[in-house]
Design a protein around this motif. Structure first.
Motif, PDB file in Angstrom:
ATOM      1  N   SER A 227       1.148  -1.548   0.298  1.00 33.76           N
ATOM      2  CA  SER A 227      -0.260   0.102   0.085  1.00 33.76           C
ATOM      3  C   SER A 227       1.075   1.309  -0.050  1.00 33.76           C
ATOM      4  CB  SER A 227      -0.826   0.243   1.244  1.00 33.76           C
ATOM      5  OG  SER A 227      -0.836   0.427   2.396  1.00 33.76           O
ATOM      6  N   ASN A 228       1.744   0.842   0.236  1.00 29.72           N
ATOM      7  CA  ASN A 228       2.742   2.090   0.853  1.00 29.72           C
ATOM      8  C   ASN A 228       4.165   2.176  -0.794  1.00 29.72           C
ATOM      9  OD1 ASN A 228       2.351   3.441   3.132  1.00 29.72           O
ATOM     10  ND2 ASN A 228       3.295   2.158   3.927  1.00 29.72           N
ATOM     11  N   GLU A 230       4.877   3.914  -4.832  1.00 28.93           N
ATOM     12  CA  GLU A 230       4.212   4.662  -5.035  1.00 28.93           C
ATOM     13  C   GLU A 230       2.998   4.104  -6.478  1.00 28.93           C
ATOM     14  OE1 GLU A 230       5.262   7.914  -4.353  1.00 28.93           O
ATOM     15  OE2 GLU A 230       3.983   8.481  -5.992  1.00 28.93           O
ATOM     16  N   ASN A 232       1.204   1.877  -6.267  1.00 25.99           N
ATOM     17  CA  ASN A 232      -0.494   1.676  -5.371  1.00 25.99           C
ATOM     18  C   ASN A 232      -0.919   2.835  -4.734  1.00 25.99           C
ATOM     19  OD1 ASN A 232      -0.245  -0.738  -6.646  1.00 25.99           O
ATOM     20  ND2 ASN A 232       1.116  -1.801  -4.615  1.00 25.99           N
ATOM     21  N   LYS A 233      -0.009   4.340  -4.785  1.00 26.50           N
ATOM     22  CA  LYS A 233      -0.751   5.199  -4.140  1.00 26.50           C
ATOM     23  C   LYS A 233      -1.017   6.068  -4.553  1.00 26.50           C
ATOM     24  CE  LYS A 233       3.078   6.386  -1.097  1.00 26.50           C
ATOM     25  NZ  LYS A 233       4.092   6.915   0.340  1.00 26.50           N
ATOM     26  N   SER A 234      -0.464   6.386  -5.892  1.00 27.60           N
ATOM     27  CA  SER A 234      -0.840   6.548  -7.102  1.00 27.60           C
ATOM     28  C   SER A 234      -1.512   6.529  -8.241  1.00 27.60           C
ATOM     29  CB  SER A 234       0.859   7.617  -7.641  1.00 27.60           C
ATOM     30  OG  SER A 234       1.653   7.926  -7.902  1.00 27.60           O
ATOM     31  N   GLU A 246      -8.465   3.423  -9.121  1.00 28.12           N
ATOM     32  CA  GLU A 246      -7.291   3.976  -8.711  1.00 28.12           C
ATOM     33  C   GLU A 246      -7.073   3.449  -7.811  1.00 28.12           C
ATOM     34  OE1 GLU A 246      -6.919   9.492  -7.145  1.00 28.12           O
ATOM     35  OE2 GLU A 246      -8.696   7.505  -6.429  1.00 28.12           O
ATOM     36  N   LYS A 248      -5.449   2.568  -5.383  1.00 24.27           N
ATOM     37  CA  LYS A 248      -5.306   2.828  -4.337  1.00 24.27           C
ATOM     38  C   LYS A 248      -6.790   2.651  -3.605  1.00 24.27           C
ATOM     39  CE  LYS A 248      -6.298   7.998  -3.592  1.00 24.27           C
ATOM     40  NZ  LYS A 248      -5.749   9.004  -3.234  1.00 24.27           N
TER      41      LYS A 248
END
Ligand code: A3P
Length: 286
Positions: A227-228, A230, A232-234, A246, A248
């Motif tokens: 989850s951290n 990049e 999977n964040k953006s 998205e 995320k």
């Protein structure tokens, strides 16, 4: 058979209100409620997809930790192809590493000869199935859909209304299917990764176990790590298509028992009783 005729068949199926809006009903197909585009995919996959003995099919209902199981299985199979810094899971959502049969492969025979619509059952390929406490799956699904709708400026359903819809919806061959319960897997993930690896034909050697290969996979595929990243964040899944979302939103809390924060004891008891009724005797009740 062409897509138009799939649509005709679907239009005759029993339907009920979906979670999105009134234009998007759910249709009852072979004991499950699905959105129509998904049934088209299922029908098309049944016609076009020819399973091979080397196939590993991951099966799950929505929000039962598919994202995690896909990443674990992909990591097990590719562990000798990539090193710790080059694994595609570090730069891609696991759903982009492991295709969805009913959507990504439905139209394509991928050089396979579609002679047998039951080929997944008949071939010697392996099936790994995961289930999770339906109370947690419901809460997870509710948040997933609410977040998808929020991005489209649509009002989400009230939790109580969604719960009503969820309640209304609806073993053998141990060599062929491995049944996993998320709540058991999370208690002893190392043991279960070894079980999956043995089952799908990619067992860990003594040396690999000694040098910590299994722990490496646990860590790479952990909720905290994935989850951290990049991507999977953006990043976005199916970018440029109407189904784009998205990355995320595939990662929320990753906890067991979060349902207690959302469901009343009555709601929990009702869902437990439906689960017991449907799964009685299957060995899958939690
Ligand atoms: P929560 O909403 O309870 O947090 P699916 O992958 O089948 O869509 O299910 C989504 C659920 O899996 C979400 O649960 C999500 O947070 C959780 N999840 C996603 N990636 C995970 C991971 N690597 N490890 C554990 N749980 C994960």
């Amino acid at each position: 058979m062409k897509m138009a005729s799939f649509k005709e068949i679907i239009s005759t199926l029993p339907r009920r209100k979906g979670w999105n809006d009134s234009d998007n009903d759910l249709f009852l197909y072979r004991s499950f409620y699905y959105y129509s585009f998904f049934i088209e995919g299922v029908m098309s996959a049944q016609q076009n997809f020819q399973s091979q003995p080397s196939d590993i099919i991951i099966c799950s209902a929505s929000k039962t930790r598919t994202t995690w199981l896909k990443s674990l299985t992909f990591a097990i199979v590719t562990r000798t192809t990539f090193d710790d810094s080059t694994n595609p899971l570090l730069t891609n959502l696991s759903h982009d590493c492991v295709p969805l049969l009913e959507v990504d492969l439905a139209q394509s025979s991928t050089n396979r000869d579609p002679k047998n619509p039951l080929s997944i059952i008949d071939s010697s390929g392996k099936i790994v199935y995961i289930c999770r406490d339906p109370k947690d799956s419901f809460v997870s699904l509710y948040h997933f859909i609410a977040r998808r709708l929020a991005s489209k400026d649509m009002k989400p359903l009230a939790l109580e209304e969604a719960f009503e819809l969820y309640c209304g919806a609806s073993l053998d061959r141990p060599d062929k299917i491995l049944f996993l319960k998320y709540e058991e897997m999370i208690e002893d993930t190392i043991l279960y990764i070894k079980k999956i690896a043995d089952f799908i034909g990619y067992p860990f050697s003594f040396e690999e176990i000694e040098k910590g290969s299994v722990e490496k996979i646990v860590n790479m595929c952990s909720f905290e790590n994935l989850s951290n990243l990049e991507v999977n964040k953006s990043g976005k899944h199916r970018e440029g298509t109407p189904g784009a979302i998205e990355n995320k939103i595939f990662f929320r809390k990753g906890k067991v028992g979060d349902w207690e924060n959302y469901l009343t004891p009555e709601m929990a008891a009702r869902l437990d009783s439906i689960t017991l009724q449907k799964l009685n005797g299957s060995g899958l009740t939690l």
